[in-house]
Design a protein around this motif. Structure first.
Motif, PDB file in Angstrom:
ATOM      1  N   LYS A   1       0.848  -1.191   0.000  1.00  0.00           N
ATOM      2  CA  LYS A   1       0.000   0.000   0.000  1.00  0.00           C
ATOM      3  C   LYS A   1       0.883   1.240   0.000  1.00  0.00           C
ATOM      4  CE  LYS A   1      -4.015   2.114   2.111  1.00  0.00           C
ATOM      5  NZ  LYS A   1      -5.021   2.029   3.175  1.00  0.00           N
TER       6      LYS A   1
ATOM      7  N   GLU B   1      -3.378   6.647   0.152  1.00  0.00           N
ATOM      8  CA  GLU B   1      -4.812   6.766  -0.101  1.00  0.00           C
ATOM      9  C   GLU B   1      -5.077   8.092  -0.787  1.00  0.00           C
ATOM     10  OE1 GLU B   1      -6.886   6.419   3.611  1.00  0.00           O
ATOM     11  OE2 GLU B   1      -6.172   4.377   3.951  1.00  0.00           O
TER      12      GLU B   1
ATOM     13  N   LEU C   1     -11.910   2.140  -0.999  1.00  0.00           N
ATOM     14  CA  LEU C   1     -11.913   1.952   0.449  1.00  0.00           C
ATOM     15  C   LEU C   1     -13.258   2.339   1.064  1.00  0.00           C
ATOM     16  CD1 LEU C   1      -8.400   3.460   1.255  1.00  0.00           C
ATOM     17  CD2 LEU C   1      -9.011   1.041   1.051  1.00  0.00           C
TER      18      LEU C   1
ATOM     19  N   LYS D   1     -13.000   7.267  -1.565  1.00  0.00           N
ATOM     20  CA  LYS D   1     -11.606   7.105  -1.157  1.00  0.00           C
ATOM     21  C   LYS D   1     -11.086   5.792  -1.738  1.00  0.00           C
ATOM     22  CE  LYS D   1     -10.198   8.325   2.914  1.00  0.00           C
ATOM     23  NZ  LYS D   1      -9.877   8.389   4.357  1.00  0.00           N
ATOM     24  N   TYR D   2      -9.886   5.856  -2.294  1.00  0.00           N
ATOM     25  CA  TYR D   2      -9.225   4.686  -2.886  1.00  0.00           C
ATOM     26  C   TYR D   2      -7.873   4.463  -2.215  1.00  0.00           C
ATOM     27  CZ  TYR D   2     -12.418   4.576  -6.884  1.00  0.00           C
ATOM     28  OH  TYR D   2     -13.524   4.473  -7.690  1.00  0.00           O
ATOM     29  N   GLY D   3      -7.509   3.202  -2.105  1.00  0.00           N
ATOM     30  CA  GLY D   3      -6.152   2.845  -1.741  1.00  0.00           C
ATOM     31  C   GLY D   3      -5.335   2.730  -3.015  1.00  0.00           C
TER      32      GLY D   3
END
Length: 103
Positions: free
Chosen positions: A41, A44, A86, A95-97
């Protein structure tokens, strides 16, 4: 005729998707969260698009597609090759990772 066009033009815009994927982001994958557990990861990002044009709501599919495209474009800037949502879409935001999965 002008009145008809003035009435129909907003309806045409509601079904449109305006965000394009940049050439570098064309190979960025969009996966569900459960498929990125083995990935690194990188961060974000929260992306936002218009939900309504004037008084007309855009289709959820178009909103979702534009949000994903924005996330992919941003993933490239962060060195990522994969995005995963996310959160659910709310008020035109999601929201995206950002992940690195393919190395």
């Amino acid at each position: 005729m002008k009145n008809v066009f003035a009435l129909l033009f907003p309806l045409l815009l509601v079904g449109c998707s305006w965000v394009t994927v940049t050439p570098k982001a064309e190979h960025v994958l969009a996966l569900p969260q459960e498929r990125v557990t083995h990935c690194e990861k990188l961060g974000e990002i929260t992306v936002t698009v218009l939900e309504k044009i004037w008084f007309l709501s855009r289709r959820e599919e178009d909103i979702s597609r534009d949000l994903e495209r924005l996330a992919k474009n941003n993933a490239v800037n962060m060195g990522g090759d994969t995005v995963a949502p996310l959160t659910k879409i709310a008020d035109g935001q999601r929201k995206y990772g950002i992940y690195r999965c393919l190395d």
